[in-house]
Design an enzyme around this catalytic site. Sequence first.
Site, PDB file in Angstrom:
ATOM      1  CB  SER A 211      -1.078  -0.025   1.344  1.00  0.00           C
ATOM      2  OG  SER A 211      -1.694   1.457   1.220  1.00  0.00           O
ATOM      3  CG  HIS A 212       0.189   4.545  -2.426  1.00  0.00           C
ATOM      4  ND1 HIS A 212      -0.452   3.493  -3.245  1.00  0.00           N
ATOM      5  CD2 HIS A 212       0.983   5.090  -3.617  1.00  0.00           C
ATOM      6  CE1 HIS A 212      -0.112   3.622  -4.590  1.00  0.00           C
ATOM      7  NE2 HIS A 212       0.557   4.458  -4.796  1.00  0.00           N
ATOM      8  CB  SER A 213      -1.281   4.414   3.691  1.00  0.00           C
ATOM      9  OG  SER A 213      -1.743   4.483   4.920  1.00  0.00           O
TER      10      SER A 213
ATOM     11  N   GLY B 275       3.775   6.358  -0.375  1.00  0.00           N
ATOM     12  CA  GLY B 275       4.480   5.950  -1.376  1.00  0.00           C
ATOM     13  C   GLY B 275       4.598   4.351  -1.170  1.00  0.00           C
TER      14      GLY B 275
ATOM     15  CB  SER C 220       2.352   4.016  -8.230  1.00  0.00           C
ATOM     16  OG  SER C 220       1.930   4.611  -6.915  1.00  0.00           O
TER      17      SER C 220
END
Length: 127
Positions: A10-12, A45, A72
């Site tokens: 995950s981005h988080s 990210g 992404s």
Amino acid sequence: MGLVGIVLVSHSEQLASGLRDLLRQVATPEVPIIAAGGTPDGDLGTSPDRLAEAIAAADSGDGVIILADLGSAVLTARAVLEEAPGPLLVDAPFVEGAVAAAVTASTGAGLEEVAEAAREARDVPKF
């Protein structure tokens, strides 16, 4: 004999860790579930290094599936897998797919069966 491992990308960091905590409630404790969210400095990210480390930690010998939250994160996973093929990146809903995968992995199912359970979660209606 190990069980199929699950990596949550995950981005988080909080999102990945929260989902990991949820999965620990539905899976047997033996299922390796590793969160790989955020960047090393705590920002949003995806980190290739964190993902590679998570894959290694989740691999108990019976394979690893990777579930990603957004585009992404998928690109990062694909890049990591180019360098270290083997784990299976699964196109599935992040939460529902992870729950289905964790429950199925708990039964001792193989890599393809766990991946398919995650994919099928896309078609399960909520009501």
